[in-house]
Scaffold this active site. Structure first.
Site, mmCIF file in Angstrom:
data_model
loop_
_atom_site.group_PDB
_atom_site.id
_atom_site.type_symbol
_atom_site.label_atom_id
_atom_site.label_comp_id
_atom_site.label_asym_id
_atom_site.label_seq_id
_atom_site.Cartn_x
_atom_site.Cartn_y
_atom_site.Cartn_z
ATOM 1 N N ASP A 95 0.911 -1.230 0.052
ATOM 2 C CA ASP A 95 0.001 0.098 0.012
ATOM 3 C C ASP A 95 0.681 1.404 0.089
ATOM 4 O O ASP A 95 0.316 2.471 -0.556
ATOM 5 C CB ASP A 95 -1.126 0.060 1.218
ATOM 6 C CG ASP A 95 -2.210 -1.243 0.832
ATOM 7 O OD1 ASP A 95 -2.185 -1.596 -0.183
ATOM 8 O OD2 ASP A 95 -2.930 -1.098 1.936
ATOM 9 N N ARG A 114 3.108 -7.249 -9.499
ATOM 10 C CA ARG A 114 2.130 -7.835 -8.630
ATOM 11 C C ARG A 114 1.443 -6.493 -8.017
ATOM 12 O O ARG A 114 1.423 -5.410 -8.414
ATOM 13 C CB ARG A 114 2.896 -8.380 -7.512
ATOM 14 C CG ARG A 114 3.497 -7.311 -6.506
ATOM 15 C CD ARG A 114 4.498 -8.161 -5.380
ATOM 16 N NE ARG A 114 4.936 -7.152 -4.316
ATOM 17 C CZ ARG A 114 5.409 -7.351 -3.424
ATOM 18 N NH1 ARG A 114 6.296 -8.517 -3.100
ATOM 19 N NH2 ARG A 114 5.736 -6.496 -2.145
ATOM 20 N N GLY A 115 0.370 -6.871 -7.380
ATOM 21 C CA GLY A 115 -0.406 -5.724 -6.482
ATOM 22 C C GLY A 115 -0.959 -4.609 -7.145
ATOM 23 O O GLY A 115 -1.723 -5.052 -7.866
ATOM 24 N N GLU A 116 -0.618 -3.582 -6.779
ATOM 25 C CA GLU A 116 -1.349 -2.351 -7.552
ATOM 26 C C GLU A 116 -0.544 -1.267 -8.298
ATOM 27 O O GLU A 116 -0.507 -1.262 -9.803
ATOM 28 C CB GLU A 116 -2.199 -1.581 -6.533
ATOM 29 C CG GLU A 116 -3.040 -0.553 -7.279
ATOM 30 C CD GLU A 116 -4.030 -0.007 -6.469
ATOM 31 O OE1 GLU A 116 -4.661 -0.545 -5.790
ATOM 32 O OE2 GLU A 116 -4.311 1.303 -6.341
ATOM 33 N N ASP A 117 0.576 -0.928 -7.680
ATOM 34 C CA ASP A 117 1.241 0.065 -8.257
ATOM 35 C C ASP A 117 2.261 -0.349 -9.554
ATOM 36 O O ASP A 117 2.125 0.096 -10.592
ATOM 37 C CB ASP A 117 2.253 0.869 -7.401
ATOM 38 C CG ASP A 117 2.989 2.030 -7.874
ATOM 39 O OD1 ASP A 117 2.263 2.997 -8.306
ATOM 40 O OD2 ASP A 117 4.138 1.968 -8.070
ATOM 41 N N SER A 118 2.975 -1.593 -9.301
ATOM 42 C CA SER A 118 3.789 -2.017 -10.157
ATOM 43 C C SER A 118 2.881 -2.757 -11.342
ATOM 44 O O SER A 118 3.259 -2.598 -12.614
ATOM 45 C CB SER A 118 4.781 -3.360 -9.514
ATOM 46 O OG SER A 118 3.964 -4.262 -9.005
ATOM 47 N N GLN A 170 11.577 3.729 -7.214
ATOM 48 C CA GLN A 170 10.528 3.782 -8.230
ATOM 49 C C GLN A 170 10.670 4.307 -9.584
ATOM 50 O O GLN A 170 10.418 3.585 -10.253
ATOM 51 C CB GLN A 170 8.964 4.341 -7.702
ATOM 52 C CG GLN A 170 8.430 3.832 -6.294
ATOM 53 C CD GLN A 170 7.081 4.614 -5.983
ATOM 54 O OE1 GLN A 170 6.999 5.677 -6.112
ATOM 55 N NE2 GLN A 170 6.286 3.747 -5.664
ATOM 56 N N TYR A 216 4.723 -12.154 -5.500
ATOM 57 C CA TYR A 216 4.602 -12.793 -3.990
ATOM 58 C C TYR A 216 5.196 -14.177 -3.977
ATOM 59 O O TYR A 216 5.585 -14.590 -5.316
ATOM 60 C CB TYR A 216 2.933 -12.711 -3.729
ATOM 61 C CG TYR A 216 2.360 -11.206 -3.751
ATOM 62 C CD1 TYR A 216 2.786 -10.367 -2.911
ATOM 63 C CD2 TYR A 216 1.515 -11.041 -4.645
ATOM 64 C CE1 TYR A 216 2.079 -9.244 -2.852
ATOM 65 C CE2 TYR A 216 0.764 -9.624 -4.648
ATOM 66 C CZ TYR A 216 1.288 -8.751 -3.843
ATOM 67 O OH TYR A 216 0.902 -7.560 -3.961
HETATM 68 O O1 TRH Z 1 3.239 -3.614 -2.147
HETATM 69 P P1 TRH Z 1 2.356 -4.526 -3.235
HETATM 70 O O2 TRH Z 1 2.513 -5.763 -3.025
HETATM 71 O O3 TRH Z 1 1.147 -3.852 -3.079
HETATM 72 C C1 TRH Z 1 0.001 -4.475 -2.727
HETATM 73 C C2 TRH Z 1 -1.279 -3.721 -3.315
HETATM 74 O O4 TRH Z 1 -1.433 -2.422 -2.958
HETATM 75 C C3 TRH Z 1 -2.218 -4.460 -3.009
HETATM 76 O O5 TRH Z 1 -3.556 -4.153 -3.652
HETATM 77 C C4 TRH Z 1 -2.402 -4.357 -1.430
HETATM 78 O O6 TRH Z 1 -3.632 -4.635 -0.856
HETATM 79 C C5 TRH Z 1 -0.944 -5.120 -0.808
HETATM 80 O O7 TRH Z 1 -0.226 -4.342 -1.550
HETATM 81 C C6 TRH Z 1 -1.049 -5.309 0.701
HETATM 82 O O8 TRH Z 1 2.736 -4.182 -4.825
HETATM 83 P P2 TRH Z 1 2.781 -2.905 -5.447
HETATM 84 O O9 TRH Z 1 1.366 -2.043 -5.261
HETATM 85 O O10 TRH Z 1 3.244 -3.167 -6.877
HETATM 86 O O11 TRH Z 1 4.042 -1.932 -4.676
HETATM 87 C C7 TRH Z 1 5.240 -2.238 -4.876
HETATM 88 C C8 TRH Z 1 6.033 -0.804 -5.021
HETATM 89 O O12 TRH Z 1 7.341 -1.366 -4.946
HETATM 90 C C9 TRH Z 1 5.760 -0.205 -6.319
HETATM 91 O O13 TRH Z 1 5.550 1.184 -6.029
HETATM 92 C C10 TRH Z 1 6.733 -0.388 -7.135
HETATM 93 C C11 TRH Z 1 8.010 -0.542 -5.994
HETATM 94 N N1 TRH Z 1 9.444 -0.943 -6.310
HETATM 95 C C12 TRH Z 1 10.605 -0.361 -6.207
HETATM 96 O O14 TRH Z 1 10.412 0.944 -6.101
HETATM 97 N N2 TRH Z 1 11.654 -0.714 -6.448
HETATM 98 C C13 TRH Z 1 11.912 -2.032 -6.782
HETATM 99 O O15 TRH Z 1 13.057 -2.463 -7.237
HETATM 100 C C14 TRH Z 1 10.417 -2.896 -7.027
HETATM 101 C C15 TRH Z 1 10.897 -4.333 -7.232
HETATM 102 C C16 TRH Z 1 9.491 -2.387 -6.656
#
Ligand code: TRH
Length: 387
Positions: free
Chosen positions: A24, A280-284, A264, A202
């Site tokens: 999140d 995965r998740g939302e942002d990526s 990011q 994950y």
């Molecule tokens: O962190 P996440 O698993 O997010 C999730 C979702 O928001 C999901 O809906 C929620 O309920 C859960 O969390 C608990 O995956 P997400 O959203 O892709 O966020 C990961 C962040 O990490 C994203 O902003 C990209 C960033 N990132 C980097 O900044 N550097 C990196 O090297 C990598 C691999 C990722």
């Protein structure tokens, strides 16, 4: 309200709780930077776990006792919430529930700040009707507005900072930019014809079968794995438990390299540089769409497989304009990657569909970019609310 310890006035307060170790904050951090960077607004980001945040954003500086990063003030959201003047507009991310004292301070204002609950991204159609719904506070003269990011024009749109697609195009037009990025990540540029794949996921039971397929394949694959839970699974495939960034292992046609977890902006460039991205998740997941390369989404698991509905809703939208065999290949592979099918078998069709997906993803990203972005939608909403 009590005398305020912090006299600074902010345009936006964003409140975010770290879920499941890390989750999140990716979205909230991206949004905070967008409001500050693109709209020149004073943003304060409240986070309950600064340690988790510092993994995402190691470059925090302290200026006059304030934590600052990318023009955003970062504040620890502790149990004893300080007495502060609320910002002109407030975001409660993902129903994280604002502190009582802060709510009281909002209500004490002659005109209370617009209050938004930012919801999770979903491609489901009910989102259209729920975006901008309101909920009055049970006791205080405050109204919460539900804001849904999404893929249809009736939602608040997606996070997309100004100039993003142009920056992507410039990067993708320059092989030297890709080489420089790889070098900065400690990876040598692979020989021409190598397929570059990034892997952010994950814990993934199906991974070994997919790695075996790549290792046994004809095409050389360079798998780039940022530090995180799957690194151990990848390295175990090579009979090794080492997880340090810089580790590199080879079996057959597959080479796997462990990358440091980067900020990011560099992660975006990694997505732009790769031929296929696992996100995965939302942002990526959103950033992979802006990258316009073929991608596979590992969706966050929910109870009773509720995430399958969300996954299929996105697939329905995303594949609606892809030709049939490629559409079927994406669906089959993504379902398998999320636990409903045979990943290694599904990869075969997905691989065949890659050229069609590459072409589709450019027009998909272009079409999404014609809608207002989430930060602009929020700014517009807050301006209208105070008129
Ligand atoms: O962190 P996440 O698993 O997010 C999730 C979702 O928001 C999901 O809906 C929620 O309920 C859960 O969390 C608990 O995956 P997400 O959203 O892709 O966020 C990961 C962040 O990490 C994203 O902003 C990209 C960033 N990132 C980097 O900044 N550097 C990196 O090297 C990598 C691999 C990722």
């Amino acid at each position: 309200m009590n005398a305020c310890a912090d006299e600074r006035l902010f345009d936006w307060d964003i409140f975010c709780r770290v879920v499941d170790n890390f989750g999140d904050i990716g979205v909230c951090w991206r949004l905070a930077k967008g409001l500050a960077g693109d709209h020149g607004l004073a943003v304060r980001l409240w986070i309950d776990d600064l340690e988790a945040f510092s993994r995402l954003c190691p470059e925090i500086s302290t200026v006059d006792g304030r934590l600052l990063a990318a023009g955003v003030e970062i504040r620890r959201w502790s149990r004893d919430f300080p007495s502060v003047e609320p910002a002109a507009a407030v975001i409660e991310a993902f129903g994280c529930e604002l502190p009582e004292s802060y709510l009281a301070a909002m209500a004490a204002r002659p005109s209370p700040p617009p209050w938004v609950n930012l919801e999770y991204l979903s491609a489901e159609s009910w989102v259209d009707d729920c975006h901008r719904m309101t909920s009055p506070h049970p006791r205080l003269p405050l109204v919460k507005h539900f804001f849904f990011p999404g893929f249809s024009p009736r939602t608040a749109g997606l996070l997309r900072e100004r100039g993003l697609l142009d920056a992507r195009d410039r990067f993708q037009a320059q092989p030297a930019a890709r080489e420089a990025l790889l070098r900065s990540l400690g990876v040598a540029t692979p020989p021409p014809g190598t397929r570059l794949i990034s892997l952010f996921a994950y814990a993934q039971p199906a991974l070994a079968a997919l790695l075996a397929r790549w290792a046994d394949g004809d095409e050389p694959v360079l798998l780039l794995v940022p530090e995180g839970p799957v690194v151990g699974d990848v390295m175990r495939f090579f009979g090794d438990e080492r997880v340090a960034p810089g580790a590199c292992r080879r079996r057959g046609a597959l080479t796997a390299a462990v990358l440091p977890f980067v900020d990011q902006e560099r992660y975006d460039r990694l997505l732009w540089a790769c031929d296929v991205n696992f996100v995965r998740g939302e942002d990526s997941f959103v950033r992979a769409q802006w990258a316009a390369q073929p991608f596979a989404w590992h969706i966050y698991r929910q109870e009773q497989d509720a995430h399958r509905i969300k996954l299929e809703a996105f697939l329905d939208r995303y594949t609606a304009t892809i030709e049939r065999s490629a559409a079927a290949a994406v669906r089959q592979f993504w379902l398998a990657w999320n636990g409903w099918g045979d990943v290694a078998a599904a990869w075969r069709l997905f691989e065949v569909a890659l050229p069609a997906l590459r072409a589709h993803n450019r027009s998909w990203a272009q079409a999404l970019a014609s809608a207002p972005d989430l930060a602009s939608s929020l700014v517009q909403f807050s301006r209208n609310a105070v008129k």
